[in-house]
Design a protein around this motif. Structure first.
Motif, PDB file in Angstrom:
ATOM      1  N   ILE A  14     -23.512   4.911  12.594  1.00  0.00           N
ATOM      2  CA  ILE A  14     -24.640   4.096  12.114  1.00  0.00           C
ATOM      3  C   ILE A  14     -25.854   5.007  11.885  1.00  0.00           C
ATOM      4  O   ILE A  14     -26.316   5.686  12.804  1.00  0.00           O
ATOM      5  N   ILE A  16     -29.815   5.383  11.193  1.00  0.00           N
ATOM      6  CA  ILE A  16     -31.050   4.615  11.406  1.00  0.00           C
ATOM      7  C   ILE A  16     -32.073   5.223  10.454  1.00  0.00           C
ATOM      8  O   ILE A  16     -32.497   6.361  10.629  1.00  0.00           O
ATOM      9  N   ALA A  29     -33.582   4.688  17.859  1.00  0.00           N
ATOM     10  CA  ALA A  29     -32.407   5.546  18.044  1.00  0.00           C
ATOM     11  C   ALA A  29     -32.191   5.883  19.517  1.00  0.00           C
ATOM     12  O   ALA A  29     -31.096   5.703  20.060  1.00  0.00           O
ATOM     13  N   ALA A  33     -29.322   3.833  21.666  1.00  0.00           N
ATOM     14  CA  ALA A  33     -28.244   4.718  22.151  1.00  0.00           C
ATOM     15  C   ALA A  33     -28.095   4.602  23.673  1.00  0.00           C
ATOM     16  O   ALA A  33     -26.983   4.462  24.192  1.00  0.00           O
ATOM     17  N   LEU A  45     -25.628  10.639  19.877  1.00  0.00           N
ATOM     18  CA  LEU A  45     -26.826  10.527  19.039  1.00  0.00           C
ATOM     19  C   LEU A  45     -26.999  11.843  18.293  1.00  0.00           C
ATOM     20  O   LEU A  45     -26.967  12.917  18.892  1.00  0.00           O
ATOM     21  N   PHE A 130     -19.764   4.689  19.415  1.00  0.00           N
ATOM     22  CA  PHE A 130     -20.855   4.636  18.434  1.00  0.00           C
ATOM     23  C   PHE A 130     -21.441   6.034  18.243  1.00  0.00           C
ATOM     24  O   PHE A 130     -21.692   6.738  19.219  1.00  0.00           O
ATOM     25  N   LEU A 132     -24.808   7.401  16.470  1.00  0.00           N
ATOM     26  CA  LEU A 132     -26.062   7.002  15.810  1.00  0.00           C
ATOM     27  C   LEU A 132     -26.727   8.242  15.224  1.00  0.00           C
ATOM     28  O   LEU A 132     -26.783   9.285  15.879  1.00  0.00           O
ATOM     29  N   ASP A 134     -30.270   9.595  13.807  1.00  0.00           N
ATOM     30  CA  ASP A 134     -31.705   9.365  13.623  1.00  0.00           C
ATOM     31  C   ASP A 134     -32.157  10.179  12.414  1.00  0.00           C
ATOM     32  O   ASP A 134     -32.201  11.410  12.466  1.00  0.00           O
TER      33      ASP A 134
END
Length: 267
Positions: A14, A16, A29, A33, A45, A130, A132, A134
């Protein structure tokens, strides 16, 4: 404890993103996270912003990192080797440094340059639930890489007058990336940040988002919150800095909402 088995073969990436600065991207973020990790998910992350605020906001010292996302993009350094643990169990970060500014120029000449991040993340996608990313407040090549690698994008929107102006530019970029580079890219959701329920304007913006984007707007809104602003200077996500604060409870709610959405979409 029985862990759900919805993404366990494959993590969900994903991004952001919002090219407008100061909308709470990095705050989202870090804290999303951390809350996903505390909800028993394995989370990575990626700090893809040269300002490296997600890195410092999780208390990671540049000296702790042998390599950063810069080396992963420019030198094909393995993401698994660049990821370092954070103060939150289950949460790793691939950090950033100011030299990431130069990566855009170094990537321009590379073949398949929009897919470099996606290729780098492929090797760790099944290690995490996940991942993520940023993004920096620009629509440059690294943000394009993030959107090309991502399954979906979360768009933080500040509850203020000009908030909706920048969105059309970002939606246009997402449309182009969807048509040319990543047909699988979806909008995970619009997230209203810096929300002050006492202001009529904030409520109007939430309503306006709902009218335009319907179910794509997260039910959770992130309030303006002192503890949320203070936490990064202590190198902590707000859930570890002050678990009872509104900033912490709203991000935990957001994590739960994201897990539920992801589960629905995977069935």
């Amino acid at each position: 404890m029985h862990r759900e088995t919805f993404y366990y073969n494959m993590g969900k990436i994903i991004a952001i993103a919002n090219q407008k600065g100061g909308v709470g991207k990095t705050t989202t973020a870090i804290n999303l996270a951390a809350c996903l990790a505390m909800s028993n998910k394995k989370v990575l992350l990626i700090d893809a912003d040269p300002q490296a605020n997600a890195t410092s906001g999780l208390g990671v010292e540049p000296k702790q990192m042998t390599s950063t996302i810069y080396e992963c993009l420019v030198d094909e350094y393995p993401v698994a080797s660049a990821a370092v643990p954070t103060c939150v169990d289950n949460l790793h970060i691939v950090g950033s440094r100011i030299d990431l500014v130069g990566a855009e120029l170094e990537l321009i000449g590379k073949e398949n340059r929009e897919n470099i991040l996606g290729n780098a993340l492929a090797s760790v996608k099944d290690t995490y639930d996940f991942i993520l990313v940023d993004c920096s407040p620009s629509l440059g090549l690294i943000t394009v890489n993030a959107l090309t690698a991502a399954d979906s994008v979360i768009i933080p929107v500040q509850a203020e007058y000009f908030a909706l102006e920048g969105i059309s530019k970002l939606l246009n970029t997402i449309r182009i990336i969807k048509s040319k580079l990543n047909p699988q890219l979806n909008i995970e959701g619009f997230l209203l940040t810096m929300y002050d329920s006492r202001l009529r304007l904030a409520n109007q913006i939430y309503e306006e988002l709902k009218v335009h984007f319907g179910d794509m707007v997260f039910n959770t809104v992130i309030p303006r919150n002192i503890k949320l602003s203070e936490a990064p200077s202590h190198g902590l996500p707000v859930i570890l800095y002050d678990a009872g604060s509104r900033g912490a409870t709203s991000h935990m709610q957001l994590a739960k909402e994201l897990i539920t959405r992801s589960r629905k979409k995977s069935h």
